[in-house]
Scaffold this active site. Sequence first.
Site, mmCIF file in Angstrom:
data_model
loop_
_atom_site.group_PDB
_atom_site.id
_atom_site.type_symbol
_atom_site.label_atom_id
_atom_site.label_comp_id
_atom_site.label_asym_id
_atom_site.label_seq_id
_atom_site.Cartn_x
_atom_site.Cartn_y
_atom_site.Cartn_z
ATOM 1 N N LYS A 155 0.814 -1.213 0.000
ATOM 2 C CA LYS A 155 0.000 0.000 0.000
ATOM 3 C C LYS A 155 0.852 1.271 0.000
ATOM 4 O O LYS A 155 0.530 2.259 -0.665
ATOM 5 C CB LYS A 155 -0.935 -0.010 1.209
ATOM 6 C CG LYS A 155 -2.023 -1.074 1.125
ATOM 7 C CD LYS A 155 -2.938 -1.041 2.333
ATOM 8 C CE LYS A 155 -4.028 -2.107 2.235
ATOM 9 N NZ LYS A 155 -4.925 -2.094 3.430
ATOM 10 N N ILE A 156 1.961 1.253 0.760
ATOM 11 C CA ILE A 156 2.809 2.446 0.822
ATOM 12 C C ILE A 156 3.539 2.643 -0.501
ATOM 13 O O ILE A 156 3.621 3.758 -1.031
ATOM 14 C CB ILE A 156 3.807 2.351 1.989
ATOM 15 C CG1 ILE A 156 3.052 2.299 3.323
ATOM 16 C CG2 ILE A 156 4.763 3.538 1.993
ATOM 17 C CD1 ILE A 156 3.944 2.025 4.532
ATOM 18 N N ASP A 175 8.804 -6.204 -6.956
ATOM 19 C CA ASP A 175 8.188 -6.839 -5.803
ATOM 20 C C ASP A 175 8.278 -8.346 -6.008
ATOM 21 O O ASP A 175 8.149 -8.832 -7.141
ATOM 22 C CB ASP A 175 6.727 -6.405 -5.648
ATOM 23 C CG ASP A 175 6.187 -6.676 -4.254
ATOM 24 O OD1 ASP A 175 5.873 -5.720 -3.530
ATOM 25 O OD2 ASP A 175 6.084 -7.874 -3.874
ATOM 26 N N CYS A 204 9.685 -1.888 1.568
ATOM 27 C CA CYS A 204 9.518 -3.319 1.817
ATOM 28 C C CYS A 204 9.824 -3.640 3.279
ATOM 29 O O CYS A 204 10.521 -2.877 3.961
ATOM 30 C CB CYS A 204 10.408 -4.141 0.890
ATOM 31 S SG CYS A 204 12.034 -3.475 0.603
ATOM 32 N N PRO A 205 9.319 -4.760 3.773
ATOM 33 C CA PRO A 205 9.570 -5.140 5.166
ATOM 34 C C PRO A 205 11.002 -5.617 5.350
ATOM 35 O O PRO A 205 11.690 -5.953 4.376
ATOM 36 C CB PRO A 205 8.575 -6.277 5.407
ATOM 37 C CG PRO A 205 8.382 -6.882 4.048
ATOM 38 C CD PRO A 205 8.449 -5.732 3.082
ATOM 39 N N THR A 231 12.095 4.929 3.838
ATOM 40 C CA THR A 231 11.151 5.205 4.925
ATOM 41 C C THR A 231 10.606 3.907 5.499
ATOM 42 O O THR A 231 9.579 3.919 6.175
ATOM 43 C CB THR A 231 9.979 6.080 4.428
ATOM 44 O OG1 THR A 231 9.390 5.464 3.259
ATOM 45 C CG2 THR A 231 10.435 7.487 4.067
ATOM 46 N N ARG A 233 12.637 0.384 6.782
ATOM 47 C CA ARG A 233 13.409 -0.120 7.910
ATOM 48 C C ARG A 233 14.883 0.153 7.644
ATOM 49 O O ARG A 233 15.376 -0.052 6.536
ATOM 50 C CB ARG A 233 13.180 -1.624 8.109
ATOM 51 C CG ARG A 233 11.799 -1.973 8.658
ATOM 52 C CD ARG A 233 11.636 -1.516 10.101
ATOM 53 N NE ARG A 233 10.323 -1.830 10.639
ATOM 54 C CZ ARG A 233 9.294 -0.999 10.626
ATOM 55 N NH1 ARG A 233 9.418 0.195 10.065
ATOM 56 N NH2 ARG A 233 8.143 -1.350 11.157
ATOM 57 N N ASP A 257 14.417 8.265 6.709
ATOM 58 C CA ASP A 257 13.584 8.397 7.910
ATOM 59 C C ASP A 257 13.911 7.293 8.895
ATOM 60 O O ASP A 257 13.488 7.328 10.043
ATOM 61 C CB ASP A 257 12.097 8.340 7.532
ATOM 62 C CG ASP A 257 11.175 8.648 8.715
ATOM 63 O OD1 ASP A 257 11.466 9.608 9.455
ATOM 64 O OD2 ASP A 257 10.178 7.925 8.893
ATOM 65 N N GLU A 262 19.104 3.536 14.963
ATOM 66 C CA GLU A 262 18.087 4.333 15.634
ATOM 67 C C GLU A 262 17.470 3.693 16.875
ATOM 68 O O GLU A 262 16.892 4.386 17.701
ATOM 69 C CB GLU A 262 16.951 4.660 14.657
ATOM 70 C CG GLU A 262 16.076 3.469 14.318
ATOM 71 C CD GLU A 262 14.961 3.831 13.346
ATOM 72 O OE1 GLU A 262 13.800 3.541 13.667
ATOM 73 O OE2 GLU A 262 15.245 4.383 12.290
ATOM 74 N N HIS A 294 12.206 8.777 12.070
ATOM 75 C CA HIS A 294 11.189 7.721 11.981
ATOM 76 C C HIS A 294 9.785 8.288 12.209
ATOM 77 O O HIS A 294 9.018 7.799 13.036
ATOM 78 C CB HIS A 294 11.488 6.614 12.992
ATOM 79 C CG HIS A 294 10.947 5.277 12.583
ATOM 80 N ND1 HIS A 294 11.597 4.097 12.809
ATOM 81 C CD2 HIS A 294 9.803 4.932 11.948
ATOM 82 C CE1 HIS A 294 10.877 3.084 12.352
ATOM 83 N NE2 HIS A 294 9.776 3.578 11.826
#
Length: 329
Positions: A155-156, A175, A204-205, A231, A233, A257, A262, A294
Amino acid sequence: MKILFYGARDYDQRFFDKLKPEHPDIDITFIEANLYAETASLAAGYDGICAFVNADLGTEVIEELAHQGIRLILMRCAGYNNVDLKTAAECDIKVLRVPGYSPEAVAELAMALVLTANRHTHKAYIKCRENNFSLNGLMGVNLYKKTAGIVGTGKIGLAMARICRGFGMKLLAYDLYPDKTQTDLNYVSLETLLSSSDLISLHCPLTPDTYHMINKESLSRMKDGVILVNTSRGGLICTEDLIAGIRDHKFFAVGLDVYEEESDFVYEDMSEHILKTSTVQRLLSFPNVALTSHQGFFTEEALTNIAETTLENAEAFRTGQELRNEVHI
């Protein structure tokens, strides 16, 4: 049902308090302390806990939570790479997350980082405040008719693609599981995307397969003068290789981000502290790098969605309904 919220900020409490009257059988306690091995025992007497991306949910912590009688871990975020799912399953603790809150919130920040790093608006703002109106060091490039490579089309990623399309950019996408309904997305291999894109945006995760997907080898395939934004991970990028690439003038601009270092200080005011490592300071020293803390999720709409879904997850667990947002191993 009693839930202990770890690492709760004023804004967390504001958005959850607004919705609590709709869930009278759920009792929430907010504490500022984050979840670590040292604070896990505070969960005694609660049915579940709620945590964020910066919590420690490793083996030791989950075992202690189980010892305290915890049956439910609510993640008020989409990511769960900080959760030891195997230990949670062994301890019969359910883990639920918020798979989607406001994809536009994250995608809009991604484009904000692109524009900031590209047009040096962060530097221009500081210069103008000091009555320095010279244009030295502020040269950017047009995005119009350039190629945007979207890595990850959830979705992002799709929201970012819509934004890039609005800028008049050509689109490439990668993807593992292409969305065949997106007929206007040109899916290509990752190698083709890296070598053909003027802007690369990561959506992506973080998994064992995507850890350090941006490294010395993948950087070598990118165009010189590419713009890179992350933005998702921090672990998607090998920071040492990124820094080497910046020093070699590989990038026109970089917007981050998230970053690998972090976890210990994200969302904390560290302005009076000397940080233990220098990675973030090195990134901040480069004139073509823009960093934020973040904050991709940090909009009114996203926080409302996070609160709604988290409470719905808790209600489903309490009433024995289907756990649609359960995370499995």
